[in-house]
Design a protein around this motif. Structure first.
Motif, PDB file in Angstrom:
ATOM      1  N   GLN A 302       6.672   2.240  -5.541  1.00 22.80           N
ATOM      2  CA  GLN A 302       7.897   1.632  -5.019  1.00 22.80           C
ATOM      3  C   GLN A 302       8.102   0.199  -5.496  1.00 22.80           C
ATOM      4  O   GLN A 302       9.191  -0.149  -5.982  1.00 22.80           O
ATOM      5  N   LEU A 303       7.097  -0.639  -5.362  1.00 24.73           N
ATOM      6  CA  LEU A 303       7.273  -2.030  -5.764  1.00 24.73           C
ATOM      7  C   LEU A 303       7.458  -2.158  -7.270  1.00 24.73           C
ATOM      8  O   LEU A 303       8.268  -2.977  -7.750  1.00 24.73           O
ATOM      9  N   ASP A 304       6.750  -1.349  -8.042  1.00 29.04           N
ATOM     10  CA  ASP A 304       6.900  -1.373  -9.496  1.00 29.04           C
ATOM     11  C   ASP A 304       8.324  -0.974  -9.897  1.00 29.04           C
ATOM     12  O   ASP A 304       8.925  -1.595 -10.780  1.00 29.04           O
ATOM     13  N   ALA A 305       8.873   0.039  -9.251  1.00 30.04           N
ATOM     14  CA  ALA A 305      10.236   0.465  -9.566  1.00 30.04           C
ATOM     15  C   ALA A 305      11.249  -0.615  -9.188  1.00 30.04           C
ATOM     16  O   ALA A 305      12.207  -0.886  -9.941  1.00 30.04           O
ATOM     17  N   ILE A 306      11.066  -1.237  -8.030  1.00 29.32           N
ATOM     18  CA  ILE A 306      11.972  -2.310  -7.604  1.00 29.32           C
ATOM     19  C   ILE A 306      11.933  -3.467  -8.593  1.00 29.32           C
ATOM     20  O   ILE A 306      12.980  -3.991  -9.016  1.00 29.32           O
ATOM     21  N   ASP A 307      10.735  -3.897  -8.983  1.00 30.35           N
ATOM     22  CA  ASP A 307      10.609  -4.999  -9.943  1.00 30.35           C
ATOM     23  C   ASP A 307      11.181  -4.632 -11.307  1.00 30.35           C
ATOM     24  O   ASP A 307      11.789  -5.466 -11.992  1.00 30.35           O
ATOM     25  N   THR A 308      10.991  -3.372 -11.706  1.00 29.67           N
ATOM     26  CA  THR A 308      11.526  -2.914 -12.985  1.00 29.67           C
ATOM     27  C   THR A 308      13.047  -3.020 -13.004  1.00 29.67           C
ATOM     28  O   THR A 308      13.649  -3.513 -13.971  1.00 29.67           O
ATOM     29  N   VAL A 309      13.686  -2.573 -11.948  1.00 24.99           N
ATOM     30  CA  VAL A 309      15.151  -2.604 -11.866  1.00 24.99           C
ATOM     31  C   VAL A 309      15.653  -4.038 -11.783  1.00 24.99           C
ATOM     32  O   VAL A 309      16.645  -4.406 -12.446  1.00 24.99           O
ATOM     33  N   ARG A 310      14.989  -4.871 -11.010  1.00 22.46           N
ATOM     34  CA  ARG A 310      15.397  -6.280 -10.914  1.00 22.46           C
ATOM     35  C   ARG A 310      15.329  -6.967 -12.264  1.00 22.46           C
ATOM     36  O   ARG A 310      16.245  -7.714 -12.657  1.00 22.46           O
ATOM     37  N   ASP A 311      14.256  -6.702 -12.970  1.00 23.67           N
ATOM     38  CA  ASP A 311      14.082  -7.327 -14.281  1.00 23.67           C
ATOM     39  C   ASP A 311      15.089  -6.782 -15.301  1.00 23.67           C
ATOM     40  O   ASP A 311      15.662  -7.537 -16.096  1.00 23.67           O
ATOM     41  N   LEU A 312      15.321  -5.487 -15.268  1.00 21.35           N
ATOM     42  CA  LEU A 312      16.249  -4.868 -16.218  1.00 21.35           C
ATOM     43  C   LEU A 312      17.661  -5.431 -16.070  1.00 21.35           C
ATOM     44  O   LEU A 312      18.327  -5.727 -17.064  1.00 21.35           O
ATOM     45  N   LEU A 313      18.109  -5.581 -14.825  1.00 17.84           N
ATOM     46  CA  LEU A 313      19.488  -6.015 -14.584  1.00 17.84           C
ATOM     47  C   LEU A 313      19.623  -7.515 -14.357  1.00 17.84           C
ATOM     48  O   LEU A 313      20.749  -8.028 -14.250  1.00 17.84           O
ATOM     49  N   GLY A 314      18.508  -8.211 -14.273  1.00  9.06           N
ATOM     50  CA  GLY A 314      18.567  -9.645 -14.057  1.00  9.06           C
ATOM     51  C   GLY A 314      19.117 -10.019 -12.685  1.00  9.06           C
ATOM     52  O   GLY A 314      19.900 -10.975 -12.561  1.00  9.06           O
ATOM     53  N   VAL A 315      18.715  -9.255 -11.650  1.00  6.84           N
ATOM     54  CA  VAL A 315      19.189  -9.532 -10.294  1.00  6.84           C
ATOM     55  C   VAL A 315      18.004  -9.914  -9.414  1.00  6.84           C
ATOM     56  O   VAL A 315      16.856  -9.584  -9.706  1.00  6.84           O
ATOM     57  N   GLU A 316      18.333 -10.614  -8.317  1.00  4.55           N
ATOM     58  CA  GLU A 316      17.277 -11.070  -7.421  1.00  4.55           C
ATOM     59  C   GLU A 316      16.708  -9.938  -6.583  1.00  4.55           C
ATOM     60  O   GLU A 316      15.506  -9.915  -6.301  1.00  4.55           O
ATOM     61  N   SER A 317      17.571  -8.996  -6.197  1.00  2.00           N
ATOM     62  CA  SER A 317      17.121  -7.985  -5.245  1.00  2.00           C
ATOM     63  C   SER A 317      17.792  -6.648  -5.501  1.00  2.00           C
ATOM     64  O   SER A 317      18.756  -6.545  -6.271  1.00  2.00           O
ATOM     65  N   ALA A 318      17.291  -5.637  -4.812  1.00  2.00           N
ATOM     66  CA  ALA A 318      17.839  -4.283  -4.913  1.00  2.00           C
ATOM     67  C   ALA A 318      17.935  -3.680  -3.514  1.00  2.00           C
ATOM     68  O   ALA A 318      17.150  -4.015  -2.618  1.00  2.00           O
ATOM     69  N   HIS A 319      18.920  -2.803  -3.320  1.00  2.00           N
ATOM     70  CA  HIS A 319      18.937  -1.942  -2.145  1.00  2.00           C
ATOM     71  C   HIS A 319      17.941  -0.815  -2.381  1.00  2.00           C
ATOM     72  O   HIS A 319      17.750  -0.366  -3.528  1.00  2.00           O
ATOM     73  N   VAL A 320      17.333  -0.304  -1.323  1.00  2.00           N
ATOM     74  CA  VAL A 320      16.390   0.800  -1.475  1.00  2.00           C
ATOM     75  C   VAL A 320      16.652   1.848  -0.394  1.00  2.00           C
ATOM     76  O   VAL A 320      17.110   1.531   0.710  1.00  2.00           O
ATOM     77  N   ILE A 321      16.360   3.093  -0.742  1.00  2.00           N
ATOM     78  CA  ILE A 321      16.408   4.211   0.204  1.00  2.00           C
ATOM     79  C   ILE A 321      15.062   4.905   0.192  1.00  2.00           C
ATOM     80  O   ILE A 321      14.507   5.194  -0.876  1.00  2.00           O
ATOM     81  N   GLY A 322      14.532   5.191   1.373  1.00  2.00           N
ATOM     82  CA  GLY A 322      13.320   5.993   1.509  1.00  2.00           C
ATOM     83  C   GLY A 322      13.617   7.224   2.336  1.00  2.00           C
ATOM     84  O   GLY A 322      14.045   7.113   3.486  1.00  2.00           O
ATOM     85  N   TYR A 323      13.426   8.384   1.755  1.00  6.33           N
ATOM     86  CA  TYR A 323      13.718   9.652   2.422  1.00  6.33           C
ATOM     87  C   TYR A 323      12.414  10.250   2.954  1.00  6.33           C
ATOM     88  O   TYR A 323      11.445  10.402   2.219  1.00  6.33           O
ATOM     89  N   CYS A 324      12.385  10.579   4.240  1.00  8.09           N
ATOM     90  CA  CYS A 324      11.239  11.251   4.859  1.00  8.09           C
ATOM     91  C   CYS A 324       9.960  10.440   4.651  1.00  8.09           C
ATOM     92  O   CYS A 324       9.917   9.263   4.978  1.00  8.09           O
TER      93      CYS A 324
END
Length: 591
Positions: A302-324
C-alpha cells in the motif's frame, strides 16, 4: 377404479427395465472411471474396486431390479411425509406458521399442490423453526457458544432440507421421469467434474473471460513488483481531479470485482467522473511470496503504491480505497503514517465493508479456533501458501443455502447448467494466500483483535495506534453483509480521530458495493446528526434511493475539488513510468 390402460401403463415394460438398467450401469461406470482417474499413476489396482451403489445417497435411486421407478419414488416420498408428520405431532409443531413466508427452495407449485409434498414442506419448516428457536432458549450459554450453536444448527437445518434430496423434491422426481433418469446422469457428471476441480460450479463455464468481457476498462500496467501490479486507467475527460485515487482490493480476491462488465464497473464510472485512477492487482500467492506478512502489505504494497503514484504525478497526496481486508491493512498503513508524521501522503481514505475492530465480526470468527489453525498449518506445510479454493469454500459455508445447496439441487439433481453470472464467475476465480500471513491475520486480528489495542501491532518495528488516525474517512457498510456485519464496520467510528462519514448501503458485502447509479437498485442511509452507535444512526438516518456512489463522489470532491488537464503523466505510459502491458495485466490471470 383405474381402467385397463392405466393399469397396464403402470407396469414397467422390458424396454423400461432395460433403460433403467442402462442408467444404473452408466452411473456405476462413471463412478468407477472417476475413482480410477484419481488413483496415483503407475500404482497397481487394488484387489477389488470399491462397492458403490449406482448413485450417491442424495440421488435416492435404488436398484432397477426391485420395483417400478415411479412407484419407488412415490413410496419414498410418502415414507418421508409420514415420518416427518409423526415427528411434528410428537413435538406439537404448528405446521401453518410459516405458510406466508417466501422460500425459494419451495417455490415450485408441486410443493403446495401435492398433499404429500405439502406435508413434507410444512413439517420441515416447522421443525427448522423449532430447532433454531431452541438454540435461543438454552440457558447458561455465553455469546460465543450461542453463536457457534446457532451456526451449527442453521447449517444442519439447511443441509437437511427435503429440497436437497431426489426422493423428497417433486421437481427432481418430475424431471427424472420426464428424462428417464438422464438428469441424474448429467448431474452425476457435473458432480464428478466439481470433485475433480475441487470447487463447486456456480456459473456457466466459458462465458466470461478477464480482458474480454470482464475488467475491460482501458488502461496500462505501469509498475510490477513481486507483490502487485499497478494499473493506471486511461482518462476519458479533458480535465481530472488533481488528487488521484488508488484502490486496494482484498488480496483474497481478484481486483475486478470493481471492474466487472462495463455497466457494473466502479472503475469505469470513476474514470468517467474525471478521477485519475490507479488499481493494485495483487499477485496470487506462490512459493515466491509465501513469507509475505503485514509489513509487506503495508510497506511494499500500500505505501509503495501511494508513493509511486505521488511521485509519478508530482502531487503531495492521494485518495485511497481499501475494500474488505485491504481496508483492515489500510487502517494499519494510516496508523503507521501518523506514527511517522507522514499522514499528509493520504488526502482521504474510503473503507468499503472493512473491519478494524473484530469484537463483533460475525460468523467468520467461528473459523478461528484451534481446529482451523491446525488445518491451516497442514494445508500450507509443503508450499507455504493456502489454495484459494479453501477460502472460497469457507465463504460459501456462511451462506450455505444459497451458495452450496442451491447448486447441489440445480447442478447435481436436476442436471442443469448454472446460469451465466459475472459476479459468481469472480466469486469462483480464487486467489492463493500466503499461509503464515493468513494464519497471523486470523490469530492477531480476528481472534486477538489487536489492531485496536495501542502498540500491540507494529509495522517495521513502529507501534501503531489507529485511534490517532486523523485522515478524513468515508466508511461504507452493507445492511445485509454476512462477512463484515454493519455493526462491526461501524466500530471504525469508535476509533479514528479524524472527520468521518458513515454510509449504510442496502444489500450485502458485494451487491451493496457494486451498485451502479444507472441500475437504480437498493438504497443507502446517511445521517446529518452525530450518532454514537449504529442503532442511533439507523433510528435517525435519512434514506436515499439508488446507489451511494454519487454521495461518495461529492464527498471525495469536497476534499480537494481542484482539477488539472488530463495530459502528460496523467496518461498511462506517458510519464516516467512506461507501460508494461495492457490492463488488466497478467497477475489477475495467474492461478
Amino acid at each position: 377404479m383405474a381402467d385397463g390402460t392405466e393399469t397396464a401403463s403402470a407396469i414397467p415394460t422390458l424396454e423400461d427395465w432395460q433403460h433403467w438398467t442402462y442408467v444404473m450401469g452408466r452411473a456405476q461406470q462413471m463412478l468407477m472411471e472417476s475413482w480410477a482417474d484419481g488413483l496415483p499413476k503407475g500404482n497397481a489396482w487394488p484387489a477389488s474396486p470399491p462397492a458403490w451403489g449406482a448413485f450417491p445417497p442424495a440421488f435416492g435411486v435404488g436398484s432397477p431390479a426391485t420395483a417400478d421407478p415411479a412407484a419407488l419414488f412415490t413410496a419414498g416420498a410418502e415414507a418421508w411425509a409420514k415420518g416427518l408428520e409423526t415427528w411434528g405431532k410428537m413435538m406439537g409443531l404448528d405446521t401453518e406458521a410459516k405458510e406466508g413466508a417466501k422460500d425459494r427452495r419451495f417455490a415450485a407449485p408441486e410443493w403446495q399442490e401435492s398433499p404429500v409434498f405439502d406435508t413434507i414442506r410444512k413439517t420441515y419448516l416447522a421443525l427448522a423453526d423449532k430447532m433454531l428457536g431452541t438454540v435461543e432458549e438454552i440457558d447458561g450459554l455465553d455469546a460465543e457458544s450461542r453463536q457457534k450453536a446457532r451456526f451449527a444448527v442453521r447449517s444442519f437445518v439447511d443441509a437437511m432440507s427435503p429440497s436437497n434430496f431426489a426422493l423428497t423434491n417433486p421437481q427432481v422426481l418430475r424431471r427424472t421421469m420426464e428424462t428417464r433418469g438422464e438428469n441424474l446422469l448429467k448431474g452425476l457428471a457435473n458432480m464428478l467434474d466439481d470433485i475433480a476441480a475441487g470447487q463447486l460450479t456456480q456459473t456457466k463455464a466459458g462465458v466470461f473471460e478477464v480482458g474480454k468481457n470482464l475488467a475491460m476498462t482501458p488502461g496500462k500496467v505501469v509498475k510490477e513488483t513481486p507483490l502487485y501490479q499497478l494499473i493506471q486507467y486511461t482518462p476519458v475527460t479533458d480535465k481530472v481531479l488533481e488528487t488521484p485515487l488508488v484502490i486496494f482490493p482484498p488480496w483474497i480476491n481478484r481486483f475486478y470485482i470493481l471492474d466487472l462488465t462495463p455497466e457494473k464497473s466502479f472503475v469505469r464510472w470513476c474514470v468517467e467522473q474525471g478521477i485519475t485512477l490507479f488499481m493494485v492487482s495483487w499477485k496470487s500467492a506462490d512459493e515466491s511470496i509465501a513469507d509475505t506478512h503485514l509489513d509487506d502489505y503495508v510497506l511494499k504494497g500500500q505505501l509503495d503504491a501511494i508513493d509511486t503514484v505521488r511521485d509519478l504525478l508530482g502531487v503531495e497526496s492521494a485518495h485511497v480505497i481499501g475494500y474488505c481486508v485491504a481496508g483492515t491493512t489500510l487502517a494499519a498503513t494510516l496508523g503507521y503514517l501518523h506514527a511517522k508524521k507522514q499522514q499528509a501522503k493520504v488526502k482521504s481514505a474510503t473503507f468499503l465493508t472493512a473491519q478494524v475492530d473484530f469484537s463483533l465480526a460475525g460468523d467468520l470468527k467461528l473459523f478461528t479456533g484451534d481446529e482451523t489453525m491446525a488445518l491451516l498449518d497442514e494445508l500450507t506445510r509443503d508450499k507455504g501458501y493456502l489454495d484459494g479454493r479453501y477460502m472460497a469454500a469457507t465463504f460459501n459455508l456462511l451462506r450455505g443455502r444459497d451458495l452450496i445447496w442451491n447448486y447441489v439441487v440445480n447442478n447435481y439433481l436436476l442436471g442443469d447448467e448454472p446460469a451465466p453470472f459475472d459476479l459468481l464467475h469472480w466469486n469462483g476465480d480464487t486467489t492463493n494466500l500466503p499461509g503464515s500471513w493468513h494464519r497471523d491475520y486470523l490469530e492477531t486480528l480476528y481472534k486477538g483483535n489487536k489492531l485496536v489495542l495501542s502498540g500491540e501491532i507494529t509495522v517495521a518495528g513502529t507501534p501503531i495506534d489507529i485511534d490517532m488516525v486523523e485522515t478524513p474517512s468515508y466508511i461504507q457498510a452493507g445492511r445485509e453483509d454476512h462477512i463484515a456485519p454493519p455493526e462491526s464496520v461501524w466500530k471504525i467510528m469508535d476509533h479514528f480521530a479524524g472527520p468521518k462519514r458513515f454510509v449504510l448501503a442496502g444489500s450485502g458485502h458485494i451487491a451493496g458495493v457494486v451498485n451502479p447509479p444507472a441500475a437504480q437498485k437498493y438504497q443507502y442511509w446517511v445521517s446529518t446528526e452525530d450518532p454514537e452507535t449504529l442503532e442511533q444512526f439507523v433510528a435517525g438516518a435519512e434514506e436515499h434511493k439508488g446507489s451511494w456512489w454519487p454521495d461518495w463522489l461529492e464527498w471525495l470532491k469536497s476534499q480537494n475539488p481542484k482539477t488539472v488537464e488530463a495530459k502528460g503523466a496523467r496518461m498511462p505510459g506517458e510519464g516516467k513510468l512506461k507501460a508494461i502491458e495492457d490492463a488488466p495485466g497478467r497477475y489477475v490471470r495467474e492461478r
